[in-house]
Design a protein around this motif. Structure first.
Motif, mmCIF file in Angstrom:
data_model
loop_
_atom_site.group_PDB
_atom_site.id
_atom_site.type_symbol
_atom_site.label_atom_id
_atom_site.label_comp_id
_atom_site.label_asym_id
_atom_site.label_seq_id
_atom_site.Cartn_x
_atom_site.Cartn_y
_atom_site.Cartn_z
ATOM 1 N N UNK A 18 0.841 -1.149 -0.086
ATOM 2 C CA UNK A 18 0.002 -0.008 -0.066
ATOM 3 C C UNK A 18 0.846 1.259 0.087
ATOM 4 N N UNK A 19 1.930 1.344 -0.610
ATOM 5 C CA UNK A 19 2.926 2.230 -0.524
ATOM 6 C C UNK A 19 2.889 3.569 -1.868
ATOM 7 N N UNK A 49 3.898 3.924 -10.442
ATOM 8 C CA UNK A 49 4.824 4.497 -11.160
ATOM 9 C C UNK A 49 5.105 6.115 -10.846
ATOM 10 N N UNK A 50 3.915 6.644 -10.753
ATOM 11 C CA UNK A 50 4.060 8.111 -10.218
ATOM 12 C C UNK A 50 4.613 8.452 -8.833
ATOM 13 N N UNK A 51 4.378 7.331 -8.188
ATOM 14 C CA UNK A 51 5.124 7.360 -6.573
ATOM 15 C C UNK A 51 6.532 7.167 -6.684
ATOM 16 N N UNK A 52 6.702 6.270 -7.582
ATOM 17 C CA UNK A 52 8.210 6.058 -7.665
ATOM 18 C C UNK A 52 8.910 7.075 -8.336
ATOM 19 N N UNK A 63 11.934 1.470 -6.249
ATOM 20 C CA UNK A 63 11.299 0.720 -7.200
ATOM 21 C C UNK A 63 9.987 0.353 -6.843
ATOM 22 N N UNK A 64 9.109 -0.144 -7.807
ATOM 23 C CA UNK A 64 7.717 -0.492 -7.485
ATOM 24 C C UNK A 64 7.404 -1.781 -8.131
ATOM 25 N N UNK A 65 6.581 -2.595 -7.383
ATOM 26 C CA UNK A 65 6.088 -3.773 -7.979
ATOM 27 C C UNK A 65 4.703 -3.934 -7.524
ATOM 28 N N UNK A 66 3.873 -4.214 -8.695
ATOM 29 C CA UNK A 66 2.515 -4.198 -8.396
ATOM 30 C C UNK A 66 1.867 -5.732 -8.179
ATOM 31 N N UNK A 67 1.159 -5.622 -7.118
ATOM 32 C CA UNK A 67 0.600 -7.228 -7.016
ATOM 33 C C UNK A 67 -0.444 -7.014 -5.785
#
Length: 256
Positions: A18-19, A49-52, A63-67
């Motif tokens: 939830x980052x 992507x916007x937060x990263x 980095x960002x990982x969607x799950x």
């Protein structure tokens, strides 16, 4: 002799569920400011992507990982992929969660199931997946985001209160099982903070007036005020703190 910086997170990797916004993003930014490389998790790739990009623009490693944290297989696969491709996860912040408000007698089964899945099951799934790697290394930090509602109740949020009480005791159970392996598992319990989830309450003049009178600090909390507690629990400064719930609430839980 030089004194080590107990609060340094240099060289450590932190996964924050939830980052992409709110408390999760603020904590991620705070961990990054203390040296951690942060991995943001959420379900929306665009938001992540916007937060990263925002963190990287400020000079942080991100980095960002969607799950979907409510999907146990997806969580396990994502954690294994991060460990394999990016390196060990040293810190997990279990932040993903949601709220549903309704009179208890009218609360729907669908909302009940959603709260259980997001606020409890997801915490278990992520912690278990990450801990399986931490246990072999003999070290690791897990921070479960609890709530002042882990201890207290208010009208129309009994199911939410139940889930956050469960997270408090799940945190204790994790510490009981895993502390002997070198892990520290603790809870961070915010009180009433100005967040997107609380926006309707913030804009409710009557509620805000009640809250300011009820809280010894006499105001809403600012999300940035959670960073110090999160850094403490993520760092060597808390090396002998286990199963604890650190409450950051302006005093609302200790005053009648």
């Amino acid at each position: 002799m030089p004194t080590p910086d107990l609060f340094s997170l240099q060289g450590r990797r932190a996964l924050v569920t939830g980052g992409s916004r709110g408390i999760g993003l603020t904590i991620a930014r705070g961990l990054a400011a203390h040296g951690a490389r942060v991995i943001l998790n959420g379900r929306s790739s665009d938001t992540l992507d916007a937060a990263r990009a925002a963190l990287r623009a400020d000079g942080f490693e991100a980095d960002a990982v969607a799950f979907d944290v409510t999907d146990q297989s997806a969580v396990s696969d994502a954690v294994s992929r991060i460990e394999r491709e990016q390196g060990p996860i040293d810190i997990l912040v279990n932040n993903a969660g949601l709220q549903r408000r309704a009179p208890l007698e009218d609360f729907t089964r669908a909302d009940w199931d959603t709260l259980l899945s997001t606020n409890i099951s997801a915490v278990f799934f992520a912690a278990q997946a990450v801990a399986r790697h931490m246990l072999g290394r003999g070290r690791g930090k897990i921070i479960n985001i609890c709530s002042v509602q882990s201890e207290l109740a208010r009208p129309n949020i009994a199911p939410y209160t139940a889930t956050k009480g469960a997270v408090r005791n799940l945190t204790r159970g994790m510490a009981t099982d895993w502390a002997k392996h070198g892990l520290q598992i603790n809870g961070l319990a915010p009180g009433y903070f100005e967040t997107e989830m609380n926006d309707a309450l913030v804009r409710d003049a009557a509620f805000t007036d009640w809250l300011c009178k009820r809280t010894p600090a006499a105001r809403w909390g600012r999300v940035e005020e959670l960073v110090g507690a999160a850094v403490f629990l993520a760092s060597d400064a808390s090396s002998f703190v286990n199963g604890h719930m650190l409450t950051v609430d302006g005093g609302i839980s200790i005053s009648l």
